[in-house]
Design an enzyme around this catalytic site. Structure first.
Site, PDB file in Angstrom:
ATOM      1  N   LYS A   9       0.835  -1.199   0.000  1.00  0.00           N
ATOM      2  CA  LYS A   9       0.000   0.000   0.000  1.00  0.00           C
ATOM      3  C   LYS A   9       0.875   1.257   0.000  1.00  0.00           C
ATOM      4  CE  LYS A   9      -3.614  -2.286   2.718  1.00  0.00           C
ATOM      5  NZ  LYS A   9      -4.605  -2.060   3.801  1.00  0.00           N
ATOM      6  N   TYR A  49     -12.375  -2.463  -2.774  1.00  0.00           N
ATOM      7  CA  TYR A  49     -12.874  -2.530  -1.396  1.00  0.00           C
ATOM      8  C   TYR A  49     -14.410  -2.594  -1.330  1.00  0.00           C
ATOM      9  CZ  TYR A  49      -8.252  -1.764   0.698  1.00  0.00           C
ATOM     10  OH  TYR A  49      -6.953  -1.915   1.120  1.00  0.00           O
ATOM     11  N   PHE A  57     -15.411   3.313   7.803  1.00  0.00           N
ATOM     12  CA  PHE A  57     -14.086   3.755   7.365  1.00  0.00           C
ATOM     13  C   PHE A  57     -13.884   3.621   5.855  1.00  0.00           C
ATOM     14  CE2 PHE A  57     -13.829  -0.638   8.940  1.00  0.00           C
ATOM     15  CZ  PHE A  57     -13.278  -1.305   7.848  1.00  0.00           C
ATOM     16  N   ARG A  85      -1.282 -14.697   4.136  1.00  0.00           N
ATOM     17  CA  ARG A  85      -2.003 -14.043   5.242  1.00  0.00           C
ATOM     18  C   ARG A  85      -1.226 -14.227   6.555  1.00  0.00           C
ATOM     19  NH1 ARG A  85      -6.457 -10.804   4.319  1.00  0.00           N
ATOM     20  NH2 ARG A  85      -7.419 -11.584   6.215  1.00  0.00           N
ATOM     21  N   THR A  91      -4.657  -7.889  10.713  1.00  0.00           N
ATOM     22  CA  THR A  91      -4.960  -6.611  10.057  1.00  0.00           C
ATOM     23  C   THR A  91      -4.489  -5.427  10.895  1.00  0.00           C
ATOM     24  OG1 THR A  91      -6.904  -7.636   9.084  1.00  0.00           O
ATOM     25  CG2 THR A  91      -6.851  -5.236   9.070  1.00  0.00           C
ATOM     26  N   ASN A 112      -1.294  -0.213   7.270  1.00  0.00           N
ATOM     27  CA  ASN A 112      -0.804  -1.540   7.652  1.00  0.00           C
ATOM     28  C   ASN A 112       0.011  -2.208   6.539  1.00  0.00           C
ATOM     29  OD1 ASN A 112      -2.897  -2.205   5.988  1.00  0.00           O
ATOM     30  ND2 ASN A 112      -3.968  -3.528   7.437  1.00  0.00           N
ATOM     31  N   HIS A 115      -1.744  -5.506   1.563  1.00  0.00           N
ATOM     32  CA  HIS A 115      -3.040  -6.172   1.420  1.00  0.00           C
ATOM     33  C   HIS A 115      -2.800  -7.527   0.774  1.00  0.00           C
ATOM     34  CE1 HIS A 115      -7.214  -6.993   0.257  1.00  0.00           C
ATOM     35  NE2 HIS A 115      -6.680  -7.437  -0.868  1.00  0.00           N
ATOM     36  N   GLU A 126      -9.806 -10.296  -7.271  1.00  0.00           N
ATOM     37  CA  GLU A 126      -8.824  -9.206  -7.194  1.00  0.00           C
ATOM     38  C   GLU A 126      -7.786  -9.304  -8.315  1.00  0.00           C
ATOM     39  OE1 GLU A 126      -7.525  -9.397  -3.088  1.00  0.00           O
ATOM     40  OE2 GLU A 126      -9.491  -8.751  -2.380  1.00  0.00           O
TER      41      GLU A 126
HETATM   42  P1  CMP Z   1      -6.893  -4.690   3.875  1.00  0.00           P
HETATM   43  O1  CMP Z   1      -6.342  -6.058   4.006  1.00  0.00           O
HETATM   44  O2  CMP Z   1      -6.380  -3.846   2.769  1.00  0.00           O
HETATM   45  O3  CMP Z   1      -8.481  -4.805   3.713  1.00  0.00           O
HETATM   46  C1  CMP Z   1      -9.375  -3.882   4.260  1.00  0.00           C
HETATM   47  C2  CMP Z   1      -8.680  -2.807   4.982  1.00  0.00           C
HETATM   48  O4  CMP Z   1      -9.502  -2.009   5.780  1.00  0.00           O
HETATM   49  C3  CMP Z   1      -7.702  -3.384   5.937  1.00  0.00           C
HETATM   50  O5  CMP Z   1      -6.615  -3.926   5.231  1.00  0.00           O
HETATM   51  C4  CMP Z   1      -7.373  -2.216   6.841  1.00  0.00           C
HETATM   52  O6  CMP Z   1      -6.271  -1.461   6.363  1.00  0.00           O
HETATM   53  C5  CMP Z   1      -8.635  -1.382   6.703  1.00  0.00           C
HETATM   54  N1  CMP Z   1      -9.356  -1.269   7.977  1.00  0.00           N
HETATM   55  C6  CMP Z   1      -9.881  -2.255   8.694  1.00  0.00           C
HETATM   56  N2  CMP Z   1     -10.476  -1.752   9.786  1.00  0.00           N
HETATM   57  C7  CMP Z   1     -10.306  -0.407   9.745  1.00  0.00           C
HETATM   58  C8  CMP Z   1     -10.696   0.657  10.581  1.00  0.00           C
HETATM   59  N3  CMP Z   1     -11.382   0.447  11.709  1.00  0.00           N
HETATM   60  N4  CMP Z   1     -10.341   1.912  10.230  1.00  0.00           N
HETATM   61  C9  CMP Z   1      -9.640   2.127   9.072  1.00  0.00           C
HETATM   62  N5  CMP Z   1      -9.266   1.151   8.235  1.00  0.00           N
HETATM   63  C10 CMP Z   1      -9.588  -0.105   8.571  1.00  0.00           C
END
Ligand code: CMP
Length: 143
Positions: A9, A49, A57, A85, A91, A112, A115, A126
């Site tokens: 990311k 997404y 969010f 994973r 996450t 984070n 993905h 995807e």
């Molecule tokens: P990702 O694996 O890219 O898939 C969904 C993303 O949503 C996840 O990683 C997080 O980066 C993001 N995410 C999940 N929970 C929250 C939250 N409470 N606030 C902001 N981002 C979130």
């Protein structure tokens, strides 16, 4: 052979972690079959997404993923979806174990680093969303 979609990311790209992520997957023994550094349109971000559309969010998620280039990849190998994973960690980086990518480098649940597809169905969806069929290469070790 099983394939998964993995994306560094914008936070991972800007912190210079593309090589770190690629190295971990290479050293694990998985094969890179597609990769590109690219900007993400809001349309692509919203499609990627889509399952989070109703989450509070969702707007943040789309804003974050479109703020700078991402490094999109497809990796192949036995059980690569679940293993990736595990290598990524939970996450929320504060819950991710040391030794995992998010545990070692992640800042918060939004930033984070990485993905990865969470199931066979997500991986297929995807990969098709981010790559044309012709961008997926198939090659054997010859040297
Ligand atoms: P990702 O694996 O890219 O898939 C969904 C993303 O949503 C996840 O990683 C997080 O980066 C993001 N995410 C999940 N929970 C929250 C939250 N409470 N606030 C902001 N981002 C979130």
């Amino acid at each position: 052979m099983e394939k998964t979609f993995i994306m560094v990311k914008p936070d991972g790209v800007q912190r210079g972690l593309i090589g770190e992520v690629v190295a971990r997957f290479e050293k694990k023994g998985f094969q890179l079959v597609a990769a590109k550094l690219m900007s993400v349109s809001s349309e692509l971000a919203e499609q990627h997404y889509a399952e989070h559309k109703e989450k509070p969010f969702f707007g943040e998620l789309v804003d974050f993923i479109t703020l700078g280039p991402v490094f999109a990849m497809v990796w192949q190998g036995p059980n690569v979806i679940a293993t990736a994973r595990q290598m990524m960690g939970k996450t929320n980086p504060s819950e991710a174990l040391p030794g995992t990518i998010r545990g070692d480098f992640g800042v918060n649940v939004g930033m984070n680093i990485i993905h990865g597809s969470d199931s066979q169905a997500s991986a297929e969806r995807e990969i098709a969303l981010w790559f044309d069929e012709a961008e997926l290469l198939s090659y054997e070790k010859t040297i």
